[in-house]
Design a protein around this motif. Structure first.
Motif, short mmCIF file in Angstrom:
data_model
loop_
_atom_site.label_atom_id
_atom_site.label_comp_id
_atom_site.label_asym_id
_atom_site.label_seq_id
_atom_site.Cartn_x
_atom_site.Cartn_y
_atom_site.Cartn_z
N PHE A 4 52.32 31.74 46.07
CA PHE A 4 53.08 31.15 47.16
C PHE A 4 52.18 31.04 48.38
O PHE A 4 51.10 31.62 48.44
CB PHE A 4 54.35 31.96 47.47
CG PHE A 4 54.12 33.42 47.71
CD1 PHE A 4 53.94 33.92 48.99
CD2 PHE A 4 54.08 34.32 46.64
CE1 PHE A 4 53.73 35.27 49.22
CE2 PHE A 4 53.87 35.68 46.86
CZ PHE A 4 53.70 36.15 48.15
N LEU A 6 52.11 31.25 52.73
CA LEU A 6 52.77 31.70 53.94
C LEU A 6 51.95 31.27 55.14
O LEU A 6 50.72 31.16 55.06
CB LEU A 6 52.93 33.22 53.96
CG LEU A 6 53.82 33.84 52.90
CD1 LEU A 6 53.76 35.36 52.96
CD2 LEU A 6 55.26 33.36 53.05
N SER A 123 60.70 38.15 44.45
CA SER A 123 61.06 38.03 45.86
C SER A 123 60.53 39.21 46.68
O SER A 123 60.22 39.06 47.85
CB SER A 123 62.58 37.89 46.03
OG SER A 123 63.23 39.08 45.65
N GLU A 126 56.91 38.52 47.90
CA GLU A 126 56.88 37.62 49.05
C GLU A 126 57.38 38.33 50.31
O GLU A 126 56.78 38.20 51.38
CB GLU A 126 57.69 36.36 48.77
CG GLU A 126 57.43 35.28 49.77
CD GLU A 126 57.93 33.91 49.33
OE1 GLU A 126 58.10 33.06 50.21
OE2 GLU A 126 58.13 33.70 48.12
#
Length: 144
Positions: A4, A6, A123, A126
């Motif tokens: 992911f 950020l 999750s 993250e």
């Protein structure tokens, strides 16, 4: 594998952000639970650190390897612990006077039992990364 991106804006000039981000003596101020951080001998001349985090009675030991340090464009690291490898490609850019954007490309890979658990914990990975970035932002913005 799980990856992911950020990004966070920090209300400080890029030079200040980089100085604070790379000063390992300041890590306990924005790395929650960091108990110790020591330089160890790395393979192939890589700079490595043994980091120990504590939470209650639990201890988490990981090895951080600095893969590439060409700031502000690259500060790439790999974190390894039992069953988990986490690679982060960090970059910093000045978006306006006194504002620095921190971008992180984050990838987790898992081995063995951790691979099964990771499916249900994505999750959390993250959330942990967001928390660390927010901690750093808060710390950096408090420095005058």
């Amino acid at each position: 594998m799980y990856s992911f991106h950020l990004s966070i804006d920090i209300q400080q000039p890029i030079d200040t952000v980089i100085r604070l981000y790379t000063d390992r003596q300041l890590f306990p101020r924005w790395h929650p639970g960091l108990v110790s951080d020591e330089l160890i001998t790395g393979k192939n001349g890589e700079k490595q650190y043994r980091m120990i985090y504590g939470k209650g009675r639990r201890k988490l030991i990981m090895t951080e390897t600095i893969l590439r340090k060409e700031l502000p464009d690259h500060y790439d690291v790999r974190y390894e612990m039992k069953g988990v490898i986490n690679t982060v490609q960090n970059s910093f850019s000045s978006t306006s006077p006194g504002v620095t954007q921190w971008n992180a490309e984050i990838e987790y890979s898992f081995k063995g039992l951790k691979n099964l658990i990771a499916t249900y914990m994505r999750s959390n990975f993250e959330k942990q990364s967001v928390m660390i970035m927010n901690n750093f932002k808060g710390y950096a913005e408090s420095v005058r």
